[in-house]
Design a protein around this motif. Structure first.
Motif, PDB file in Angstrom:
ATOM      1  N   ARG A 116       0.850  -1.184   0.000  1.00 29.50           N
ATOM      2  CA  ARG A 116       0.000   0.000   0.000  1.00 29.50           C
ATOM      3  C   ARG A 116       0.894   1.245   0.000  1.00 29.50           C
ATOM      4  O   ARG A 116       2.034   1.206   0.495  1.00 29.50           O
ATOM      5  N   LEU A 117       0.365   2.343  -0.532  1.00 27.31           N
ATOM      6  CA  LEU A 117       1.147   3.560  -0.705  1.00 27.31           C
ATOM      7  C   LEU A 117       0.557   4.705   0.093  1.00 27.31           C
ATOM      8  O   LEU A 117      -0.667   4.844   0.191  1.00 27.31           O
ATOM      9  N   LEU A 118       1.436   5.526   0.638  1.00 25.21           N
ATOM     10  CA  LEU A 118       1.025   6.720   1.363  1.00 25.21           C
ATOM     11  C   LEU A 118       1.779   7.922   0.813  1.00 25.21           C
ATOM     12  O   LEU A 118       2.984   7.857   0.598  1.00 25.21           O
ATOM     13  N   ARG A 119       1.055   9.020   0.605  1.00 25.51           N
ATOM     14  CA  ARG A 119       1.663  10.250   0.113  1.00 25.51           C
ATOM     15  C   ARG A 119       1.724  11.256   1.256  1.00 25.51           C
ATOM     16  O   ARG A 119       0.703  11.625   1.821  1.00 25.51           O
ATOM     17  N   GLY A 120       2.970  11.664   1.592  1.00 27.06           N
ATOM     18  CA  GLY A 120       3.091  12.664   2.642  1.00 27.06           C
ATOM     19  C   GLY A 120       4.322  12.460   3.502  1.00 27.06           C
ATOM     20  O   GLY A 120       5.298  11.812   3.110  1.00 27.06           O
ATOM     21  N   ASP A 121       4.261  13.005   4.700  1.00 29.04           N
ATOM     22  CA  ASP A 121       5.387  13.088   5.620  1.00 29.04           C
ATOM     23  C   ASP A 121       5.476  11.827   6.477  1.00 29.04           C
ATOM     24  O   ASP A 121       4.608  11.566   7.313  1.00 29.04           O
ATOM     25  N   ALA A 122       6.539  11.054   6.288  1.00 31.63           N
ATOM     26  CA  ALA A 122       6.706   9.808   7.034  1.00 31.63           C
ATOM     27  C   ALA A 122       6.905  10.051   8.520  1.00 31.63           C
ATOM     28  O   ALA A 122       6.498   9.223   9.344  1.00 31.63           O
ATOM     29  N   VAL A 123       7.538  11.157   8.879  1.00 31.79           N
ATOM     30  CA  VAL A 123       7.756  11.440  10.297  1.00 31.79           C
ATOM     31  C   VAL A 123       6.427  11.691  10.998  1.00 31.79           C
ATOM     32  O   VAL A 123       6.170  11.195  12.100  1.00 31.79           O
ATOM     33  N   GLU A 124       5.568  12.448  10.349  1.00 33.97           N
ATOM     34  CA  GLU A 124       4.237  12.686  10.912  1.00 33.97           C
ATOM     35  C   GLU A 124       3.475  11.377  11.055  1.00 33.97           C
ATOM     36  O   GLU A 124       2.796  11.139  12.066  1.00 33.97           O
ATOM     37  N   LEU A 125       3.593  10.523  10.061  1.00 28.15           N
ATOM     38  CA  LEU A 125       2.932   9.216  10.127  1.00 28.15           C
ATOM     39  C   LEU A 125       3.431   8.418  11.324  1.00 28.15           C
ATOM     40  O   LEU A 125       2.625   7.881  12.102  1.00 28.15           O
ATOM     41  N   LEU A 126       4.753   8.334  11.494  1.00 28.51           N
ATOM     42  CA  LEU A 126       5.315   7.572  12.607  1.00 28.51           C
ATOM     43  C   LEU A 126       4.873   8.133  13.950  1.00 28.51           C
ATOM     44  O   LEU A 126       4.545   7.384  14.874  1.00 28.51           O
ATOM     45  N   LYS A 127       4.881   9.438  14.063  1.00 21.60           N
ATOM     46  CA  LYS A 127       4.517  10.062  15.333  1.00 21.60           C
ATOM     47  C   LYS A 127       3.061   9.823  15.699  1.00 21.60           C
ATOM     48  O   LYS A 127       2.729   9.487  16.847  1.00 21.60           O
ATOM     49  N   GLU A 128       2.186  10.017  14.737  1.00 18.50           N
ATOM     50  CA  GLU A 128       0.769  10.132  15.057  1.00 18.50           C
ATOM     51  C   GLU A 128      -0.073   8.901  14.760  1.00 18.50           C
ATOM     52  O   GLU A 128      -1.173   8.779  15.279  1.00 18.50           O
ATOM     53  N   ALA A 129       0.391   8.001  13.908  1.00 19.91           N
ATOM     54  CA  ALA A 129      -0.497   6.934  13.463  1.00 19.91           C
ATOM     55  C   ALA A 129       0.082   5.541  13.550  1.00 19.91           C
ATOM     56  O   ALA A 129      -0.637   4.570  13.286  1.00 19.91           O
ATOM     57  N   VAL A 130       1.353   5.408  13.896  1.00 12.88           N
ATOM     58  CA  VAL A 130       1.981   4.079  13.987  1.00 12.88           C
ATOM     59  C   VAL A 130       2.200   3.730  15.453  1.00 12.88           C
ATOM     60  O   VAL A 130       2.828   4.494  16.194  1.00 12.88           O
ATOM     61  N   ALA A 131       1.713   2.591  15.857  1.00  8.20           N
ATOM     62  CA  ALA A 131       1.825   2.186  17.262  1.00  8.20           C
ATOM     63  C   ALA A 131       3.261   1.807  17.607  1.00  8.20           C
ATOM     64  O   ALA A 131       3.974   1.225  16.782  1.00  8.20           O
ATOM     65  N   PRO A 132       3.708   2.123  18.811  1.00  4.87           N
ATOM     66  CA  PRO A 132       5.035   1.661  19.248  1.00  4.87           C
ATOM     67  C   PRO A 132       5.145   0.144  19.160  1.00  4.87           C
ATOM     68  O   PRO A 132       4.200  -0.585  19.468  1.00  4.87           O
TER      69      PRO A 132
END
Length: 242
Positions: A116-132
Motif C-alpha cells: 500500500r502507498l502513502l503520500r506525505g510526511d513519514a515522520v508525521e505518520l510515525l509520530k501520530e499513526a503508527v503504534a510503538p
C-alpha cells in the motif's frame, strides 16, 4: 495520537521539498484508476488516528509482519521486495507523485496484494499513526543527502528521528539504511550507533558496515551512483528493547 505534536516553538525542519511534477499519460491513468484502491494521504491517515494508531489489518485484510519504506522513489526496489516476500505486508511512504504513480503501475503489473502507498510526511505518520513496537522493519534507501552544508539540517536521519523510528520497531525489528554519500553514511552510523535501543548488526565485523545484501535490488539509481564512483554503504540495525 501516539505522541503529542511538536510545539510550534520547536517546529521540525522537513527533510523534503514538495515540487509538483506533471505525470505522464500512463501515470495519470494509473493514478485515476488505482490510487483510490492502493493509496492514501498521510494527512488523512493521521486524522483518522485521533482515537488511536491505525490498524494495518484494516488496509490489508489480514494480520502479518509489516515493513515501512520511507522514500520509495520510482518504486523499482519496493515492488521487487514486496513480490519477494508475499507473507509480509509493505507500506511505502513518498511525496513524489510520479514515483507513486509508477509504483501503482508496478503493483498492478505484478498483481501485488501486500503493498500500500502513502503520500506525505513519514515522520508525521510515525509520530501520530503508527503504534510503538508494531513494525517488523523500516527501510530507508538513498534518502536525500542534502549535500550542501547549509542544507544538512534537512537530512532525515538525525537523533530525534532515529529515536522515533526505533520506538516503532518490534523487538528484533530491523532498521535498514543505504546511501551513496560518504559523509551521510558516517552521520547515519554515528547517530544510529548512539541510539541505545538499536544494535548494529555488523558491530563485530571489520569496519562495522553491513555487506550489501544480495536480496536488495540494484536499481538504476544505484547503478548510476556506482558508475560515478560513489561507494554505497548499507547499515542494518536491530531493535534491542522490550
Amino acid at each position: 495520537m501516539s505522541e503529542t505534536a511538536t510545539p510550534a516553538t520547536h517546529r521540525r525542519i522537513p527533510s523534503f521539498v514538495h515540487h509538483r511534477t506533471r505525470l505522464t499519460d500512463g501515470q495519470q491513468q494509473a493514478w485515476r484508476q488505482w490510487w483510490p484502491v492502493y493509496g492514501r494521504d498521510v494527512a488523512d491517515v493521521v486524522a483518522e488516528a485521533g482515537s488511536g494508531p491505525v490498524d494495518p489489518a484494516d488496509w490489508f485484510g489480514r494480520t502479518a509482519p509489516l515493513v515501512l519504506e520511507i522514500g520509495s522513489g520510482m518504486g523499482e526496489s519496493t515492488a521487487a521486495l514486496a513480490a519477494a516476500a508475499p507473507e509480509t505486508d509493505h507500506i511505502a511512504v513518498e511525496i513524489y507523485e510520479p514515483g507513486l504513480a509508477q509504483l501503482l503501475m508496478r503493483i498492478t503489473d505484478r498483481g501485488l496484494s501486500n503493498l500500500r502507498l502513502l503520500r506525505g510526511d513519514a515522520v508525521e505518520l510515525l509520530k501520530e499513526a503508527v503504534a510503538p513496537g508494531s513494525l517488523a522493519g523500516i527501510r530507508i534507501f538513498f534518502p536525500d543527502p542534502w549535500p550542501k552544508r547549509k542544507h544538512r539540517k534537512r537530512r532525515l536521519v538525525r537523533p530525534e528521528f532515529v529515536r522515533l523510528a526505533a520506538s516503532r520497531l518490534a523487538p528484533g525489528g530491523t532498521l535498514h539504511l543505504a546511501t551513496d554519500w560518504a559523509d551521510y553514511a558516517t552521520q547515519i552510523r554515528a547517530v544510529c550507533d548512539a541510539e541505545p535501543t538499536l544494535r548494529n548488526a555488523a558491530a563485530d565485523q571489520q569496519g562495522g558496515w553491513t555487506p550489501r545484501p544480495d536480496w536488495r535490488p540494484m536499481t538504476k539509481f544505484e547503478q548510476r551512483a556506482v558508475a560515478e564512483g560513489r561507494a554505497v554503504r548499507d547499515l542494518l540495525y536491530h531493535a534491542d528493547h522490550e
